[in-house]
Design a protein around this motif. Structure first.
Motif, PDB file in Angstrom:
ATOM      1  N   GLU A 237      13.465 -10.026  64.159  1.00  0.00           N
ATOM      2  CA  GLU A 237      12.336  -9.106  64.028  1.00  0.00           C
ATOM      3  C   GLU A 237      10.980  -9.779  64.149  1.00  0.00           C
ATOM      4  O   GLU A 237       9.982  -9.116  64.392  1.00  0.00           O
ATOM      5  CB  GLU A 237      12.460  -8.335  62.701  1.00  0.00           C
ATOM      6  N   ILE A 238      10.952 -11.108  63.998  1.00  0.00           N
ATOM      7  CA  ILE A 238       9.654 -11.771  64.171  1.00  0.00           C
ATOM      8  C   ILE A 238       9.535 -12.444  65.539  1.00  0.00           C
ATOM      9  O   ILE A 238       8.581 -13.173  65.798  1.00  0.00           O
ATOM     10  CB  ILE A 238       9.392 -12.790  63.038  1.00  0.00           C
ATOM     11  N   GLY A 239      10.505 -12.184  66.418  1.00  0.00           N
ATOM     12  CA  GLY A 239      10.377 -12.654  67.801  1.00  0.00           C
ATOM     13  C   GLY A 239      11.027 -13.984  68.112  1.00  0.00           C
ATOM     14  O   GLY A 239      10.848 -14.513  69.213  1.00  0.00           O
ATOM     15  N   ARG A 250      25.290 -25.628  73.864  1.00  0.00           N
ATOM     16  CA  ARG A 250      24.530 -25.557  72.608  1.00  0.00           C
ATOM     17  C   ARG A 250      23.911 -24.174  72.451  1.00  0.00           C
ATOM     18  O   ARG A 250      23.767 -23.422  73.410  1.00  0.00           O
ATOM     19  CB  ARG A 250      23.431 -26.631  72.594  1.00  0.00           C
ATOM     20  N   ILE A 251      23.551 -23.848  71.191  1.00  0.00           N
ATOM     21  CA  ILE A 251      22.798 -22.629  70.898  1.00  0.00           C
ATOM     22  C   ILE A 251      21.391 -23.060  70.509  1.00  0.00           C
ATOM     23  O   ILE A 251      21.208 -23.921  69.637  1.00  0.00           O
ATOM     24  CB  ILE A 251      23.435 -21.826  69.735  1.00  0.00           C
ATOM     25  N   MET A 252      20.410 -22.463  71.155  1.00  0.00           N
ATOM     26  CA  MET A 252      19.009 -22.821  70.930  1.00  0.00           C
ATOM     27  C   MET A 252      18.267 -21.685  70.231  1.00  0.00           C
ATOM     28  O   MET A 252      18.598 -20.516  70.400  1.00  0.00           O
ATOM     29  CB  MET A 252      18.302 -23.066  72.271  1.00  0.00           C
ATOM     30  N   CYS A 253      17.252 -22.062  69.464  1.00  0.00           N
ATOM     31  CA  CYS A 253      16.308 -21.086  68.916  1.00  0.00           C
ATOM     32  C   CYS A 253      14.914 -21.448  69.411  1.00  0.00           C
ATOM     33  O   CYS A 253      14.475 -22.590  69.255  1.00  0.00           O
ATOM     34  CB  CYS A 253      16.328 -21.089  67.391  1.00  0.00           C
ATOM     35  N   TRP A 254      14.248 -20.498  70.019  1.00  0.00           N
ATOM     36  CA  TRP A 254      12.858 -20.671  70.450  1.00  0.00           C
ATOM     37  C   TRP A 254      12.002 -19.759  69.575  1.00  0.00           C
ATOM     38  O   TRP A 254      12.093 -18.536  69.676  1.00  0.00           O
ATOM     39  CB  TRP A 254      12.689 -20.295  71.924  1.00  0.00           C
ATOM     40  N   SER A 255      11.195 -20.361  68.701  1.00  0.00           N
ATOM     41  CA  SER A 255      10.305 -19.562  67.851  1.00  0.00           C
ATOM     42  C   SER A 255       9.239 -18.903  68.706  1.00  0.00           C
ATOM     43  O   SER A 255       8.887 -19.409  69.779  1.00  0.00           O
ATOM     44  CB  SER A 255       9.638 -20.451  66.796  1.00  0.00           C
ATOM     45  N   LEU A 256       8.750 -17.776  68.221  1.00  0.00           N
ATOM     46  CA  LEU A 256       7.739 -17.019  68.960  1.00  0.00           C
ATOM     47  C   LEU A 256       6.566 -17.918  69.342  1.00  0.00           C
ATOM     48  O   LEU A 256       5.975 -18.573  68.484  1.00  0.00           O
ATOM     49  CB  LEU A 256       7.248 -15.848  68.093  1.00  0.00           C
TER      50      LEU A 256
END
Length: 307
Positions: A237-239, A250-256
């Motif tokens: 919900e915060i993008g 791999r699994i990546m997370c890209w913060s807004l």
């Protein structure tokens, strides 16, 4: 879904993991997953076996149950051919399946084993699909390099759908896509797309003529600012964008707004250890934010609990 969540480095196998095969305790190249929190089960697009299987989440069973397909690979109404994505339509108590190699989207009732089956969309090489809260259906079209939308009242009526992203031939300009795979929709009808052939994730605002690159887009590679064949996709919900980086295992997370991502699962390279992945495709969260990954090269589904 909060930002900066961390998961345990080692996962647990909750489905498959018994080698590639078509027995009920096996999977073959699973491609996407859907967790049903109410029923405490997971639906798996078991693409290599041309079936959808349902597995209990409690780990109490070694076997899955076939809920769609499983009648050999083919194009009859009771068959599937390499299904690549599956979602649950809660209102209609049915599965909606991207029946990829039959170039169609189909509905299978969950009411009983001989339940109703119908073709919703024809002549589309779909890869990913999703339904929003209004019951509108969004589908990625690999051949036409676009994402299309069918409003609730249009589904199953034989219409062409409305292009909501891409559709300007194959390319890497901001108004183009190259082999879009998995997609995600938020409440504002912003479309997020794993633009696999361009090794980037695109964000396409409702009604926009072009998208915004929000992950990757620095050509293919394995640096933290790169992706290589992005697949399964979720946005909180915060993008923050969570994406299965297929060829980088791999699994990546890209913060807004960030210029690079962080690895959340799969820091140890390709392999079949509990802290490794091998060509991950789909991913999802449950209501407690545990992370589930379709670990296709290992023919298993991994759950990573919150640390």
């Amino acid at each position: 879904m909060k930002s900066k969540i961390k998961w345990k480095v080692g996962g647990e196998t909750i489905a498959g993991g018994n080698g590639k095969g078509d027995k009920l305790n096996q999977l073959s190249c699973p491609s996407e997953i859907h967790v049903d929190d109410e029923e405490q089960c997971i639906y798996i697009a078991d693409s290599g076996n041309s079936r959808i299987v349902k597995w209990k989440l409690d780990g109490g069973s070694d076997d899955g149950e076939i809920v769609a397909g499983g009648n050999g690979r083919g194009d009859r109404i009771d068959q599937l051919n390499c299904p690549f994505d599956v979602i649950v339509d809660e209102k209609k108590k049915s599965l909606i399946i991207c029946d990829r190699d039959n170039r169609r989207v189909v509905r299978w009732s969950l009411q009983n084993s001989n339940g109703e089956k119908e073709i919703l969309v024809e002549n589309i090489l779909c890869w990913g699909l999703i339904m929003n809260e209004n019951g509108d259906l969004f589908v990625s079209d690999r051949v036409n390099h676009s994402v299309k939308r069918w409003r609730q009242g249009e589904i199953g009526k034989g219409g062409e759908g409305t292009i909501v992203a891409g559709g300007n031939r194959k390319g890497n300009e901001l108004n183009q896509l190259n082999g879009p795979s998995y997609i995600f929709i938020d409440r504002e009808e912003t479309v997020y797309i794993s633009d696999s052939g361009n090794h980037r994730v695109m964000k396409w605002l409702k009604g926009a003529n072009e998208g915004i690159i929000i992950a990757g887009g620095q050509e293919k590679g394995n640096s933290l600012n790169q992706l290589n064949g992005p697949g399964g996709l979720l946005v909180n919900e915060i993008g923050d964008v969570y994406v299965a980086d297929y060829y980088n295992h791999r699994i990546m997370c890209w913060s807004l707004g960030s210029k690079e991502g962080r690895v959340v699962v799969g820091v140890n390279g390709a392999g079949n250890g509990l802290n490794q992945l091998n060509y991950p495709r789909g991913l999802t969260f449950d209501v407690e934010n545990n992370l589930y990954v379709a670990d296709s090269g290992n023919h298993r589904i991994q759950r990573f609990r919150i640390d």
